[in-house]
Motif scaffolding. Sequence first.
Motif, mmCIF file in Angstrom:
data_model
loop_
_atom_site.group_PDB
_atom_site.id
_atom_site.type_symbol
_atom_site.label_atom_id
_atom_site.label_comp_id
_atom_site.label_asym_id
_atom_site.label_seq_id
_atom_site.Cartn_x
_atom_site.Cartn_y
_atom_site.Cartn_z
ATOM 1 N N LEU A 101 -24.905 48.147 10.190
ATOM 2 C CA LEU A 101 -24.387 47.404 11.579
ATOM 3 C C LEU A 101 -23.528 46.290 10.856
ATOM 4 O O LEU A 101 -22.679 45.978 11.912
ATOM 5 N N CYS A 102 -23.740 45.534 9.703
ATOM 6 C CA CYS A 102 -23.072 44.479 9.510
ATOM 7 C C CYS A 102 -21.652 44.765 9.018
ATOM 8 O O CYS A 102 -20.867 43.826 9.011
ATOM 9 N N ARG A 103 -21.486 46.049 8.672
ATOM 10 C CA ARG A 103 -20.077 46.527 8.187
ATOM 11 C C ARG A 103 -19.855 45.965 6.778
ATOM 12 O O ARG A 103 -18.804 46.317 6.197
ATOM 13 N N ALA A 104 -20.916 45.237 6.231
ATOM 14 C CA ALA A 104 -20.628 44.773 4.870
ATOM 15 C C ALA A 104 -21.198 45.533 3.712
ATOM 16 O O ALA A 104 -21.350 45.110 2.554
ATOM 17 N N ARG A 105 -22.300 46.199 4.033
ATOM 18 C CA ARG A 105 -23.127 46.920 3.075
ATOM 19 C C ARG A 105 -23.323 48.321 3.367
ATOM 20 O O ARG A 105 -23.082 48.849 4.421
ATOM 21 N N LYS A 106 -23.562 49.197 2.229
ATOM 22 C CA LYS A 106 -23.422 50.717 2.512
ATOM 23 C C LYS A 106 -24.600 51.348 1.481
ATOM 24 O O LYS A 106 -24.858 50.534 0.331
ATOM 25 N N PRO B 96 -32.912 46.152 2.815
ATOM 26 C CA PRO B 96 -33.959 45.072 2.827
ATOM 27 C C PRO B 96 -32.979 43.956 3.362
ATOM 28 O O PRO B 96 -33.949 42.843 3.166
ATOM 29 N N VAL B 97 -32.102 43.814 3.409
ATOM 30 C CA VAL B 97 -31.360 42.224 3.341
ATOM 31 C C VAL B 97 -31.658 41.779 4.655
ATOM 32 O O VAL B 97 -31.761 40.620 4.846
ATOM 33 N N CYS B 98 -31.564 42.203 5.942
ATOM 34 C CA CYS B 98 -32.136 41.794 7.088
ATOM 35 C C CYS B 98 -32.893 42.410 8.101
ATOM 36 O O CYS B 98 -33.291 43.345 7.758
ATOM 37 N N PHE B 99 -33.436 41.812 9.285
ATOM 38 C CA PHE B 99 -34.466 42.301 10.154
ATOM 39 C C PHE B 99 -33.747 43.582 10.774
ATOM 40 O O PHE B 99 -34.719 44.335 11.460
ATOM 41 N N HIS B 100 -32.693 43.834 10.849
ATOM 42 C CA HIS B 100 -32.237 45.220 11.398
ATOM 43 C C HIS B 100 -32.905 46.583 10.493
ATOM 44 O O HIS B 100 -33.050 47.513 11.208
ATOM 45 N N HIS B 101 -33.024 46.158 9.477
ATOM 46 C CA HIS B 101 -33.655 47.208 8.484
ATOM 47 C C HIS B 101 -32.836 48.568 8.688
ATOM 48 O O HIS B 101 -33.410 49.478 8.968
ATOM 49 N N CYS B 102 -31.757 48.646 8.581
ATOM 50 C CA CYS B 102 -30.777 49.673 8.883
ATOM 51 C C CYS B 102 -31.141 50.981 7.930
ATOM 52 O O CYS B 102 -31.380 50.744 6.682
ATOM 53 N N ARG B 103 -31.399 52.220 8.431
ATOM 54 C CA ARG B 103 -31.784 53.250 7.787
ATOM 55 C C ARG B 103 -30.238 53.900 7.395
ATOM 56 O O ARG B 103 -29.699 54.391 8.414
ATOM 57 N N LEU B 104 -30.065 54.009 6.245
ATOM 58 C CA LEU B 104 -28.867 54.457 5.861
ATOM 59 C C LEU B 104 -28.853 55.700 5.173
ATOM 60 O O LEU B 104 -29.300 55.997 3.690
ATOM 61 N N ALA B 105 -27.844 56.744 5.327
ATOM 62 C CA ALA B 105 -27.732 58.039 4.815
ATOM 63 C C ALA B 105 -26.827 57.731 3.758
ATOM 64 O O ALA B 105 -25.863 56.582 3.605
ATOM 65 N N CYS C 102 -20.853 40.812 9.715
ATOM 66 C CA CYS C 102 -21.933 39.922 10.227
ATOM 67 C C CYS C 102 -22.920 40.775 10.883
ATOM 68 O O CYS C 102 -22.650 42.140 11.470
ATOM 69 N N ASN C 103 -24.239 40.321 10.735
ATOM 70 C CA ASN C 103 -25.517 41.101 11.222
ATOM 71 C C ASN C 103 -25.710 40.807 12.713
ATOM 72 O O ASN C 103 -26.715 41.089 13.248
ATOM 73 N N LEU C 104 -25.020 40.041 13.125
ATOM 74 C CA LEU C 104 -25.420 39.521 14.771
ATOM 75 C C LEU C 104 -24.135 40.019 15.523
ATOM 76 O O LEU C 104 -23.238 40.373 15.080
ATOM 77 N N LEU D 7 -24.211 35.916 4.243
ATOM 78 C CA LEU D 7 -25.287 36.462 3.509
ATOM 79 C C LEU D 7 -25.509 37.895 3.548
ATOM 80 O O LEU D 7 -26.312 38.290 2.757
ATOM 81 N N VAL D 8 -24.511 38.597 4.450
ATOM 82 C CA VAL D 8 -24.570 40.090 4.251
ATOM 83 C C VAL D 8 -24.019 40.582 2.830
ATOM 84 O O VAL D 8 -24.053 41.552 2.603
ATOM 85 N N GLY D 9 -23.286 39.513 2.368
ATOM 86 C CA GLY D 9 -22.656 39.801 0.949
ATOM 87 C C GLY D 9 -23.375 38.693 -0.106
ATOM 88 O O GLY D 9 -22.525 38.262 -0.506
HETATM 89 S S1 SF4 Z 1 -27.166 44.781 9.223
HETATM 90 FE FE1 SF4 Z 1 -26.365 44.855 7.193
HETATM 91 S S2 SF4 Z 1 -27.699 43.582 5.886
HETATM 92 FE FE2 SF4 Z 1 -28.817 43.852 7.853
HETATM 93 S S3 SF4 Z 1 -30.086 45.740 7.436
HETATM 94 FE FE3 SF4 Z 1 -28.181 46.590 8.202
HETATM 95 S S4 SF4 Z 1 -26.952 47.025 6.311
HETATM 96 FE FE4 SF4 Z 1 -28.613 45.536 5.803
#
Ligand code: SF4
Length: 282
Positions: A28-33, A13-22, A77-79, A130-132
């Motif tokens: 994508l940002c390499r900072a969250r899992k 839920p952290v950013c607009f990418h809304h990564c779907r994570l198994a 980073c998420n960009l 802010l990814v962390g």
């Molecule tokens: S880029 Fe990072 S912060 Fe953004 S949705 Fe994906 S895992 Fe979450």
Amino acid sequence: MSESGNTSEIICPVCFHHCRLAPGQTGLCRARKNELGSSICINYGKITSMALDPIEKKPLARFYPGSKVLSVGSFGCNLDCPFCQNDSISCAGAESVPWESVSPDRLASLADSLRSRGNLGVAFTYNEPLVGWEYVRDAAMEIRKRGMKTVVVTNGSVSVPVLEEILPWTDAFNIDLKGFTPEWYRSLGGDLDTVLAFIRKAAPSAHVELTTLIVPGGNDSIAEIRNLAAWVASVDRTIPLHITRFFPRRNLADCAPTDIALLYRLADAARETLETVLVGNV
Ligand code: SF4
């Protein structure tokens, strides 16, 4: 904050990418899992860079000018800006860059010990802090307890609920407003509307300054800067805008630096609606 989905797969839920994570997958940002069904920040307290910088270097021109700020960064980073100046950490993950673990309490104590050298607090910068956001919030609380200031230098590309978590503890922001067209933002892997919502929410509650890096052939038209400045003025015409010069970096290493005369013309266009426009990196 909560995640949608079940414990096997989540949507961050952290950013607009809304990564779907198994389970176990990094975003994508390499900072969250995805750990045990939650979006966990894996760069918590992992500091890759630290320096006592002049506040003007953030850049902040109207927030305790002449002071210093203990500046720290992690990784991720998420960009995906092709001109990134800090790609050695922003495009890195936990395994590809050296880091040192620094607890929120230790970071605040370090900041405190540097008061005699003009330090006013801590700036979270260099990568996208802010990814962390959890570390920024926890450290900012410790910094506030010591009567010091927290500065966040950000791309403003996280969700409003994330901003709400750190806003009560943040004294000043420098937010990148990298241009004013959805196409330009898309070419950077970003989302213009997310940044505009972030600025609109942050500006009434903290000191805010904005930075626009002018990239030749990308976001350098007078019309675009005029539109950008008019929008900022509609939020608050006293928000300082830094118009800064691009230098060849990363995937744009062959591109010429921004023409200095053009930078000044763009600044004049922005001054039609904004009170404070500063030209930087010249
Ligand atoms: S880029 Fe990072 S912060 Fe953004 S949705 Fe994906 S895992 Fe979450």
